[in-house]
Motif scaffolding. Structure first.
Motif, PDB file in Angstrom:
ATOM      1  N   SER A 119       0.832  -1.195   0.000  1.00 15.19           N
ATOM      2  CA  SER A 119       0.000   0.000   0.000  1.00 15.19           C
ATOM      3  C   SER A 119       0.876   1.258   0.000  1.00 15.19           C
ATOM      4  N   ALA A 120       0.539   2.189  -0.894  1.00 14.69           N
ATOM      5  CA  ALA A 120       1.279   3.448  -0.968  1.00 14.69           C
ATOM      6  C   ALA A 120       1.064   4.277   0.288  1.00 14.69           C
ATOM      7  N   LEU A 121      -0.129   4.198   0.873  1.00 13.30           N
ATOM      8  CA  LEU A 121      -0.384   4.947   2.110  1.00 13.30           C
ATOM      9  C   LEU A 121       0.453   4.419   3.262  1.00 13.30           C
ATOM     10  N   ALA A 122       0.675   3.110   3.316  1.00 12.61           N
ATOM     11  CA  ALA A 122       1.505   2.534   4.376  1.00 12.61           C
ATOM     12  C   ALA A 122       2.942   3.027   4.246  1.00 12.61           C
ATOM     13  N   VAL A 123       3.428   3.062   3.010  1.00 15.76           N
ATOM     14  CA  VAL A 123       4.801   3.555   2.784  1.00 15.76           C
ATOM     15  C   VAL A 123       4.886   5.038   3.131  1.00 15.76           C
ATOM     16  N   THR A 124       3.849   5.806   2.760  1.00 11.54           N
ATOM     17  CA  THR A 124       3.832   7.235   3.083  1.00 11.54           C
ATOM     18  C   THR A 124       3.846   7.448   4.589  1.00 11.54           C
ATOM     19  N   SER A 125       3.093   6.648   5.327  1.00 11.88           N
ATOM     20  CA  SER A 125       3.079   6.743   6.789  1.00 11.88           C
ATOM     21  C   SER A 125       4.468   6.493   7.358  1.00 11.88           C
ATOM     22  N   LEU A 126       5.154   5.487   6.844  1.00 12.19           N
ATOM     23  CA  LEU A 126       6.508   5.186   7.328  1.00 12.19           C
ATOM     24  C   LEU A 126       7.465   6.334   7.007  1.00 12.19           C
ATOM     25  N   VAL A 127       7.362   6.892   5.805  1.00 10.90           N
ATOM     26  CA  VAL A 127       8.246   8.004   5.429  1.00 10.90           C
ATOM     27  C   VAL A 127       7.979   9.214   6.318  1.00 10.90           C
ATOM     28  N   GLY A 129       6.789   9.170   9.353  1.00  9.22           N
ATOM     29  CA  GLY A 129       7.283   8.845  10.690  1.00  9.22           C
ATOM     30  C   GLY A 129       8.794   8.965  10.784  1.00  9.22           C
ATOM     31  N   LEU A 130       9.513   8.543   9.742  1.00  9.14           N
ATOM     32  CA  LEU A 130      10.980   8.612   9.759  1.00  9.14           C
ATOM     33  C   LEU A 130      11.490  10.037   9.594  1.00  9.14           C
ATOM     34  N   THR A 131      10.744  10.908   8.913  1.00  4.08           N
ATOM     35  CA  THR A 131      11.202  12.279   8.699  1.00  4.08           C
ATOM     36  C   THR A 131      10.775  13.232   9.812  1.00  4.08           C
ATOM     37  N   GLY A 132      10.019  12.738  10.776  1.00  8.74           N
ATOM     38  CA  GLY A 132       9.651  13.572  11.913  1.00  8.74           C
ATOM     39  C   GLY A 132       8.285  14.207  11.799  1.00  8.74           C
ATOM     40  N   LEU A 133       7.564  13.955  10.736  1.00 13.80           N
ATOM     41  CA  LEU A 133       6.210  14.478  10.599  1.00 13.80           C
ATOM     42  C   LEU A 133       5.270  13.483  11.285  1.00 13.80           C
ATOM     43  N   SER A 134       5.214  13.575  12.594  1.00 17.61           N
ATOM     44  CA  SER A 134       4.560  12.545  13.399  1.00 17.61           C
ATOM     45  C   SER A 134       3.056  12.506  13.232  1.00 17.61           C
ATOM     46  N   LEU A 135       2.386  13.640  13.325  1.00 18.54           N
ATOM     47  CA  LEU A 135       0.934  13.648  13.242  1.00 18.54           C
ATOM     48  C   LEU A 135       0.446  13.150  11.878  1.00 18.54           C
ATOM     49  N   PRO A 136       1.018  13.618  10.749  1.00 19.17           N
ATOM     50  CA  PRO A 136       0.605  13.043   9.460  1.00 19.17           C
ATOM     51  C   PRO A 136       0.900  11.538   9.369  1.00 19.17           C
ATOM     52  N   ALA A 137       1.988  11.090   9.997  1.00 13.87           N
ATOM     53  CA  ALA A 137       2.320   9.663   9.971  1.00 13.87           C
ATOM     54  C   ALA A 137       1.247   8.853  10.668  1.00 13.87           C
ATOM     55  N   VAL A 138       0.728   9.357  11.798  1.00 12.04           N
ATOM     56  CA  VAL A 138      -0.315   8.641  12.535  1.00 12.04           C
ATOM     57  C   VAL A 138      -1.609   8.626  11.719  1.00 12.04           C
ATOM     58  N   VAL A 139      -1.997   9.769  11.171  1.00 10.75           N
ATOM     59  CA  VAL A 139      -3.248   9.843  10.407  1.00 10.75           C
ATOM     60  C   VAL A 139      -3.184   8.931   9.180  1.00 10.75           C
ATOM     61  N   VAL A 140      -2.130   9.061   8.407  1.00  9.50           N
ATOM     62  CA  VAL A 140      -1.999   8.252   7.186  1.00  9.50           C
ATOM     63  C   VAL A 140      -1.846   6.774   7.539  1.00  9.50           C
ATOM     64  N   VAL A 158       4.354  -2.363   7.325  1.00 10.42           N
ATOM     65  CA  VAL A 158       4.874  -1.030   6.989  1.00 10.42           C
ATOM     66  C   VAL A 158       4.009   0.039   7.660  1.00 10.42           C
ATOM     67  N   ALA A 159       2.685  -0.142   7.601  1.00  5.07           N
ATOM     68  CA  ALA A 159       1.787   0.822   8.245  1.00  5.07           C
ATOM     69  C   ALA A 159       1.982   0.803   9.759  1.00  5.07           C
ATOM     70  N   THR A 160       2.174  -0.378  10.344  1.00 11.42           N
ATOM     71  CA  THR A 160       2.410  -0.482  11.792  1.00 11.42           C
ATOM     72  C   THR A 160       3.695   0.235  12.174  1.00 11.42           C
ATOM     73  N   LEU A 161       4.731   0.052  11.373  1.00 15.60           N
ATOM     74  CA  LEU A 161       6.002   0.732  11.655  1.00 15.60           C
ATOM     75  C   LEU A 161       5.831   2.253  11.543  1.00 15.60           C
ATOM     76  N   GLY A 162       5.071   2.701  10.523  1.00 18.03           N
ATOM     77  CA  GLY A 162       4.795   4.131  10.389  1.00 18.03           C
ATOM     78  C   GLY A 162       4.043   4.667  11.593  1.00 18.03           C
ATOM     79  N   LEU A 163       3.061   3.880  12.098  1.00 15.40           N
ATOM     80  CA  LEU A 163       2.321   4.286  13.291  1.00 15.40           C
ATOM     81  C   LEU A 163       3.236   4.354  14.514  1.00 15.40           C
ATOM     82  N   LEU A 164       4.120   3.362  14.644  1.00 15.42           N
ATOM     83  CA  LEU A 164       5.047   3.371  15.798  1.00 15.42           C
ATOM     84  C   LEU A 164       5.937   4.607  15.774  1.00 15.42           C
ATOM     85  N   PHE A 165       6.527   4.914  14.607  1.00 17.71           N
ATOM     86  CA  PHE A 165       7.374   6.101  14.511  1.00 17.71           C
ATOM     87  C   PHE A 165       6.542   7.369  14.708  1.00 17.71           C
TER      88      PHE A 165
END
Length: 185
Positions: A119-127, A129-140, A158-165
């Protein structure tokens, strides 16, 4: 000594083949197009079967010559099939164009689904989360998790990792803001 199933005489046995020579056998097969014209390749395949039968001792030299000459002048699949009907490799198969009747596309099974992709949204969430945009990472990340259940895609990890970050970043930003509001100590 054992009797050979194809009728040729073994050493010391009388010959039990018909005296009039070999005659082609009719080949009744459902769906076999005996009247269809044969080509050079079909005659060559029949001669190959005859060569193998002669090499294995299933045909005498005279019988091989008779069948070889008959194969050279054969015009149809039925004539060729009759030449090898009594041999272990059997009659010539029907041409592939007639082996399976054409089926309309509407009756064919559905094509297999494409390979599932991440899923592209899962990858976006991880990206995020890794770049420090925490709130968008949680929403996405939550949107991606919801869509993964409805669509045939991979990427749950990938989405779980994005949520964790994302949640980790939110906690860190909350802690930094609280420390900043406390003021100097």
């Amino acid at each position: 000594m054992a009797v050979q199933p194809w009728g040729a005489a073994g050493p010391g046995e009388p010959d039990r083949r018909p005296a009039g020579g070999w005659q082609p056998q009719p080949v009744p097969q459902p769906g076999f197009h005996a009247g269809m014209r044969a080509g050079h390749a079909d005659r060559d395949r029949t001669v190959d079967v005859l060569k193998a039968a002669f090499a294995e001792g299933r045909l005498s030299a005279d019988e091989y010559e008779q069948r070889h000459e008959a194969a050279a002048v054969a015009q149809t699949y039925g004539q060729l099939a009759g030449l090898v009907a009594d041999l272990p490799s059997g009659p010539m198969p029907a041409p592939m164009a007639f082996a399976v009747p054409p089926v309309p596309a509407t009756f064919l099974p559905a094509p297999p689904p494409p390979a599932s992709s991440t899923s592209a949204l899962a990858v976006t969430s991880l990206v995020f989360g890794l770049t420090g945009l925490s709130l968008p990472a949680v929403v996405v990340g939550h949107v991606a998790k919801a869509q993964l259940g409805r669509r045939d895609r991979t990427g749950d990890w990938v989405a779980t990792l994005g949520l964790l970050f994302g949640y980790g970043g939110c906690a860190l930003w909350t802690l930094l803001i609280l420390v900043a509001l406390q003021g100097p100590v």
